[in-house]
Design a protein around this motif. Structure first.
Motif: not given
Length: 433
Positions: A309-323, A356-363
């Motif tokens: 997505t960043v290469r397509a010209g969209v400034p995106a950031e990821l927050s990944l907190s999951v096993d 902003r992309v966020s993928v998180v888990s609380d168990g």
């Protein structure tokens, strides 16, 4: 055999058309609903009634005055005749065809009544107020009735005028020809407006149906795709069960014969389930779709989506907190597809938007959130308006896992996609507690 003979092929066609016209003159093509009665604007709904009320209020005294002064008809006969020629106009907004029959009959009676009056220098058989009222009625008729009915009205008007010409040619001054021509012009113009409106309403209805069909087709395609992906997920587990059941007698020494038979039954049932699943999957696959041999993507590949997505010209950031090891395969695949579709929508509809992309888990639940701001000022959207079909796939995947989905625009012009996917199937927690 001449073309006009009764045996000619043209004769049945002409006779059928004549029957169609006569039937249309006898039967209104619409219920007694007001003209413009379905308009959202109140003044438009009242407009037809105001027009006919004003027309009757103006034409009634004028008709009486013309009949008594220009034609020398006594007032006792002029008033009933004028009322019969003008009052039916009040029916035009709801029952124009019935109003025409009343007005036409009154006009013919009026023409017969004026044959013995002083008509020298005055139009006959149709006085000027009759012509005006008749044309007003034609406008209402053309806006409501079918084409055969309009043709019948026009021809009947011309036949009546021509008959008067033949009976008393010395009284006629050609006004019947003028009314015949003007009647045709008004009926053609108003009939064309009505047919255009009907065509636009049918087109709008067809577009609505087509949009619903596209949405339904998208839903079915997405469900088929989900079914194929689920096959790969479930097939993996069933294959593991089969292998474990087959190898158990060799891995565990000293198993009793009853346990060996039980493991064999489990392996046979697992293989049968795999066979049935593949048979059902062959129905879901299209004719030109082969088996997907690549492994299904998951959360571990979300980073690659963001980088693309960043290469397509969209400034995106990821927050990944999951096993990833704690995420079931169905949830893992659904989360990946939701992020994939959400980022694709950003690229299509809001290029250049900070995302902003966020993928998180609380168990217990896996939460996937994709939020983008408004499109960049120099960016031109690839698609000006979305169909909403991408959201259909997201909802289906969330339903598959028993989760929830929240989507919608933001006050600053951006868009938010938030999905909550349970890490355990409903009822599992209670069963294991």
């Amino acid at each position: 055999m001449t073309p006009s003979s009764p045996q000619s092929p043209l004769w049945p066609t002409a006779r059928a058309q004549a029957r169609l016209v006569l039937r249309a003159l006898r039967t209104p093509s619409h219920p007694a609903t007001p003209l413009l009665g379905d308009s959202p604007r109140r003044w438009l709904r009242y407009l037809p009634y105001l027009v006919v009320t004003a027309a009757v209020a103006a034409l009634l005294p004028v008709t009486v005055n013309v009949l008594t002064t220009a034609y020398g008809l006594n007032a006792d006969a002029a008033w009933p005749l004028a009322v019969a020629q003008t009052a039916p106009l009040l029916m035009a907004p709801t029952r124009p065809l019935q109003a025409w029959w009343l007005v036409f009959t009154a006009d013919v009676i009026g023409a017969a009544s004026l044959t013995g009056a002083d008509t020298v220098g005055s139009p006959w058989p149709w006085p000027p107020p009759v012509v005006v009222g008749y044309l007003i009625l034609m406008a209402f008729l053309g806006l409501r009735e079918s084409r055969p009915a309009l043709i019948g009205v026009w021809l009947t008007t011309g036949i009546a005028g021509f008959a008067c010409e033949l009976l008393r040619s010395e009284l006629s001054d050609g006004v019947w020809v003028l009314l015949f021509i003007l009647t045709g012009v008004v009926l053609v113009a108003t009939g064309a407006l009505r047919e255009r409106g009907d065509a636009q309403r049918k087109l709008a209805a067809q577009e609505s149906i087509s949009e619903a069909e596209r949405a339904q087709r998208t839903l079915l395609e997405e469900r088929t795709r989900i079914a194929r992906e689920l096959h790969d997920v479930v097939a993996h587990h069933m294959s593991v069960i089969t292998v474990q059941a087959d190898s158990a007698p060799y891995r565990i020494p000293g198993l009793p014969e009853q346990a060996r038979e039980e493991f064999g039954t489990i392996a046979a049932s697992a293989r049968e389930s795999l066979t049935e699943m593949r048979r059902l999957l062959s129905v879901l696959r299209s004719a030109d779709t082969g088996g997907e041999l690549a492994p299904q993507p998951g959360i571990t590949r979300v980073q690659q989506l963001v980088e693309a997505t960043v290469r397509a010209g969209v400034p995106a950031e990821l927050s990944l907190s999951v096993d990833p090891a704690q995420v079931p395969q169905a949830v893992d695949l659904s989360a990946y597809r939701i992020v994939q579709e959400a980022l694709a929508n950003v690229v299509r509809h809001a290029p250049g938007a900070v995302t902003r992309v966020s993928v998180v888990s609380d168990g217990t639940d896996l939460t996937v959130v994709v939020v983008n701001g408004p499109a960049g000022s120099r960016a031109e959207p690839l698609e000006q308006a979305g169909t909403g079909h991408g959201l259909v796939g997201m909802r289906e995947r969330v339903r598959l896992t028993g989760g929830t989905l929240d989507t919608g625009p933001l006050p600053d012009g951006g868009f938010r996609v938030a999905a909550r996917l349970p890490l355990t199937a409903p009822g599992t927690a209670e069963e294991t507690a």
